[in-house]
Design a protein around this motif. Structure first.
Motif, PDB file in Angstrom:
ATOM      1  N   GLY A  56      11.630  10.209  16.034  1.00  0.00           N
ATOM      2  CA  GLY A  56      12.826   9.212  17.153  1.00  0.00           C
ATOM      3  C   GLY A  56      10.934   9.545  18.487  1.00  0.00           C
ATOM      4  N   PRO A  57      11.249   8.921  19.748  1.00  0.00           N
ATOM      5  CA  PRO A  57      10.042   8.465  20.087  1.00  0.00           C
ATOM      6  C   PRO A  57       8.853  10.234  20.018  1.00  0.00           C
ATOM      7  N   GLY A  58       7.526  10.072  19.401  1.00  0.00           N
ATOM      8  CA  GLY A  58       6.418  10.854  19.602  1.00  0.00           C
ATOM      9  C   GLY A  58       5.440  10.465  17.977  1.00  0.00           C
ATOM     10  N   LYS A  59       4.709  11.277  18.109  1.00  0.00           N
ATOM     11  CA  LYS A  59       3.405  11.240  17.223  1.00  0.00           C
ATOM     12  C   LYS A  59       3.653  12.469  15.713  1.00  0.00           C
ATOM     13  N   TYR A  60       3.923  11.707  14.979  1.00  0.00           N
ATOM     14  CA  TYR A  60       4.178  12.497  13.996  1.00  0.00           C
ATOM     15  C   TYR A  60       3.558  12.737  12.670  1.00  0.00           C
ATOM     16  N   THR A  61       2.629  13.894  11.853  1.00  0.00           N
ATOM     17  CA  THR A  61       1.825  14.015  10.678  1.00  0.00           C
ATOM     18  C   THR A  61       3.316  13.987   8.905  1.00  0.00           C
ATOM     19  N   LEU A  62       2.945  12.994   8.081  1.00  0.00           N
ATOM     20  CA  LEU A  62       3.378  13.341   7.603  1.00  0.00           C
ATOM     21  C   LEU A  62       3.216  14.019   6.831  1.00  0.00           C
ATOM     22  N   THR A  63       4.518  15.082   6.301  1.00  0.00           N
ATOM     23  CA  THR A  63       3.841  16.391   5.118  1.00  0.00           C
ATOM     24  C   THR A  63       5.474  16.495   4.971  1.00  0.00           C
ATOM     25  N   THR A  64       5.538  17.650   3.896  1.00  0.00           N
ATOM     26  CA  THR A  64       6.721  17.852   2.831  1.00  0.00           C
ATOM     27  C   THR A  64       7.751  18.480   4.022  1.00  0.00           C
ATOM     28  N   SER A  77      -0.351  13.883  -3.401  1.00  0.00           N
ATOM     29  CA  SER A  77      -0.453  12.531  -3.819  1.00  0.00           C
ATOM     30  C   SER A  77      -0.005  11.772  -2.658  1.00  0.00           C
ATOM     31  N   PRO A  78      -0.273  10.121  -2.534  1.00  0.00           N
ATOM     32  CA  PRO A  78       0.233   9.255  -2.053  1.00  0.00           C
ATOM     33  C   PRO A  78       1.769   8.320  -2.548  1.00  0.00           C
ATOM     34  N   PHE A  79       2.824   8.224  -1.596  1.00  0.00           N
ATOM     35  CA  PHE A  79       3.917   7.629  -1.874  1.00  0.00           C
ATOM     36  C   PHE A  79       4.301   6.615  -1.098  1.00  0.00           C
ATOM     37  N   LYS A  80       5.198   6.106  -1.834  1.00  0.00           N
ATOM     38  CA  LYS A  80       5.925   4.676  -1.418  1.00  0.00           C
ATOM     39  C   LYS A  80       6.960   4.444  -0.819  1.00  0.00           C
ATOM     40  N   ALA A  81       7.322   3.915   0.377  1.00  0.00           N
ATOM     41  CA  ALA A  81       8.806   4.204   1.323  1.00  0.00           C
ATOM     42  C   ALA A  81       8.682   2.977   2.171  1.00  0.00           C
ATOM     43  N   ASP A  82       9.838   2.237   2.446  1.00  0.00           N
ATOM     44  CA  ASP A  82       9.450   1.103   3.123  1.00  0.00           C
ATOM     45  C   ASP A  82       9.907   1.279   4.686  1.00  0.00           C
ATOM     46  N   VAL A  83       9.506   1.224   6.000  1.00  0.00           N
ATOM     47  CA  VAL A  83      10.075   2.298   7.420  1.00  0.00           C
ATOM     48  C   VAL A  83      10.044   1.220   8.088  1.00  0.00           C
ATOM     49  N   TYR A  84      11.827   1.252   8.667  1.00  0.00           N
ATOM     50  CA  TYR A  84      11.802   0.354   9.615  1.00  0.00           C
ATOM     51  C   TYR A  84      11.953   0.554  10.746  1.00  0.00           C
ATOM     52  N   TYR A  85      11.559  -0.220  11.500  1.00  0.00           N
ATOM     53  CA  TYR A  85      11.200   0.340  13.245  1.00  0.00           C
ATOM     54  C   TYR A  85      12.562  -0.494  14.111  1.00  0.00           C
ATOM     55  N   VAL A  86      13.348   0.576  14.553  1.00  0.00           N
ATOM     56  CA  VAL A  86      14.920  -0.378  15.323  1.00  0.00           C
ATOM     57  C   VAL A  86      14.615   0.202  16.331  1.00  0.00           C
ATOM     58  N   THR A  87      14.815  -0.607  17.666  1.00  0.00           N
ATOM     59  CA  THR A  87      14.602  -0.055  18.723  1.00  0.00           C
ATOM     60  C   THR A  87      15.611   0.178  19.187  1.00  0.00           C
ATOM     61  N   LYS A 145       0.476  -1.070  -0.184  1.00  0.00           N
ATOM     62  CA  LYS A 145      -0.134  -0.486   0.153  1.00  0.00           C
ATOM     63  C   LYS A 145       0.778   0.939   0.161  1.00  0.00           C
ATOM     64  N   ALA A 146      -0.169   2.136  -0.671  1.00  0.00           N
ATOM     65  CA  ALA A 146       1.166   3.571  -0.695  1.00  0.00           C
ATOM     66  C   ALA A 146       0.298   4.246   1.248  1.00  0.00           C
ATOM     67  N   ILE A 147       1.607   5.344   1.085  1.00  0.00           N
ATOM     68  CA  ILE A 147       1.476   5.722   2.587  1.00  0.00           C
ATOM     69  C   ILE A 147       0.932   7.410   1.960  1.00  0.00           C
ATOM     70  N   LYS A 148      -0.567   7.680   2.331  1.00  0.00           N
ATOM     71  CA  LYS A 148      -1.270   8.972   1.868  1.00  0.00           C
ATOM     72  C   LYS A 148      -0.525  10.658   2.360  1.00  0.00           C
ATOM     73  N   ASN A 149      -0.993  11.810   1.816  1.00  0.00           N
ATOM     74  CA  ASN A 149      -0.180  12.784   2.854  1.00  0.00           C
ATOM     75  C   ASN A 149      -1.426  13.523   3.777  1.00  0.00           C
ATOM     76  N   GLY A 150      -0.381  13.669   4.997  1.00  0.00           N
ATOM     77  CA  GLY A 150      -0.969  13.427   5.901  1.00  0.00           C
ATOM     78  C   GLY A 150      -1.364  12.558   7.489  1.00  0.00           C
ATOM     79  N   ALA A 151      -0.967  11.097   6.974  1.00  0.00           N
ATOM     80  CA  ALA A 151      -0.457   9.863   7.432  1.00  0.00           C
ATOM     81  C   ALA A 151       0.297  10.242   9.225  1.00  0.00           C
ATOM     82  N   GLN A 152      -0.147   9.285  10.003  1.00  0.00           N
ATOM     83  CA  GLN A 152       0.475  10.081  10.772  1.00  0.00           C
ATOM     84  C   GLN A 152       1.505   8.665  11.640  1.00  0.00           C
TER      85      GLN A 152
END
Length: 357
Positions: free
Chosen positions: A63-71, A89-99, A34-41
């Protein structure tokens, strides 16, 4: 279903991951193509870092927190995507969570002996094992060099990947520190703390991790080196063996009924008489005949072969020490003796010379 509803279901609104294990180092968030939409949390919890990767290139990290993905929030990804006027428009990217929390009690050990050069013993083969605590400090480097594109990278995989690398670093740091084998085998805690400043710079620059503790629990060396260490430790505990034997002899002289008590008394009386004679005037008193000249001592007849030789047990009795002390003194060369077959023999002259040394 309307086209808008279909597109809404195909877009990602919220990105978050809860670690319900205790051994996960990195986790690639499943986007199900799936693609990530503009303004995703984007939600990142404590002890986590979210790393965006676009077409194999590292983008923004959070880092730790809550973000709205914008330009404005993803400038690196915006540059990689080439959005000149922001993205709508939506975009594609891989997201890795690292502990990024501290991982404690991890075991390490040498599967084969490592070679080290020692000033006392030459080339020595050493085995070692212990534990270490670590954390990830450079997320992109860790993902690139250690975890790779693994969708769920765990501690057991980390141990398999890093085992040979850690042993190589340990060997290099040990050689660089030039710590003697005696210290390696007896001063574990201090050695681990001393090696940390040598290991950490390499771990950080190569793999993006850092050790907070490096504990050496045991070091084993070949049996012949162990025997040499034990012998050296015994000598250090006794100190100067020559002085130790003399001290034991002096102690025995002060004990009532000691084997050397009579000898000590005679020696003291002889020394007192000699001092009195030295203090008398050399001139003869008038009318008094001077002392008669001392008769010349007859030449001693050479003793037959083997006469006057003592066993270590007899020498120990005369010295007031143990037979083991006498044997140690003979082997060290401080007391002269002759080995006949497998038995030591000590001459009376050698024993007297040892006492007077």
């Amino acid at each position: 279903m309307s086209l808008l509803g279909f597109l809404t279901n195909e877009l990602i609104d919220i990105i978050e991951w809860t670690d319900d294990s205790r051994d996960t180092l990195s986790y690639r968030w499943p986007d199900n193509d799936k693609a990530i939409k503009n303004g995703a949390q984007l939600i990142v919890r404590e002890s986590q870092i979210a790393q965006f990767v676009y077409v194999g290139q590292f983008g923004d990290s959070f880092g730790p927190g809550k973000y709205t993905l914008t330009t404005q929030n993803i400038p690196i990804l915006t540059t990689l995507q080439g959005w000149k006027y922001g993205f709508a428009s939506p975009f594609k990217a891989d997201v890795y969570y690292v502990t990024t929390r501290l991982f404690t009690g991890n075991k390490w050990g040498t599967s084969n002996p490592i070679m080290m050069r020692d000033a006392d013993f030459g080339i020595v083969r050493v085995r070692a094992f212990g534990t270490y605590d670590f954390r990830i400090v450079d997320v992109p480097l860790f993902l690139k060099e250690v975890a790779g594109s693994d969708h769920h990278f765990r501690l057991d995989e980390f141990a398999d990947t890093m085992r040979s690398r850690l042993i190589s670093l340990f060997s290099e740091a040990l050689a660089q520190s030039k710590v003697p084998v005696l210290d390696v085998a007896m001063r574990f805690t201090e050695l681990g703390e001393a090696l940390l400043p040598l290991i950490n710079p390499v771990l950080t620059t190569r793999y993006g991790i850092q050790f907070t503790s490096f504990v050496i629990e045991n070091v084993s060396v070949p049996p012949e080196v162990e025997q040499a260490i034990d012998k050296r430790s015994s000598m250090a505990a006794v100190g100067n063996l020559n002085d130790y034997v003399k001290f034991q002899m002096a102690e025995s002289m002060t004990q009532p009924g000691g084997s050397n008590a009579g000898f000590a008394s005679e020696m003291a009386m002889g020394m007192a008489m000699a001092q009195q004679m030295m203090q008398q005037p050399n001139q003869a008193t008038p009318g008094v005949a001077g002392p008669a000249p001392a008769p010349t001592a007859p030449q001693a007849t050479p003793a037959p072969a083997g006469a006057g030789l003592l066993t270590p047990e007899q020498a120990a009795q005369e010295l007031g020490v143990s037979e083991a002390d006498v044997l140690h003194t003979l082997e060290a060369g401080e007391l002269k003796g002759k080995k006949i077959g497998s038995v030591w023999r000590i001459s009376r002259a050698a024993l007297d010379q040892f006492l007077n040394s």
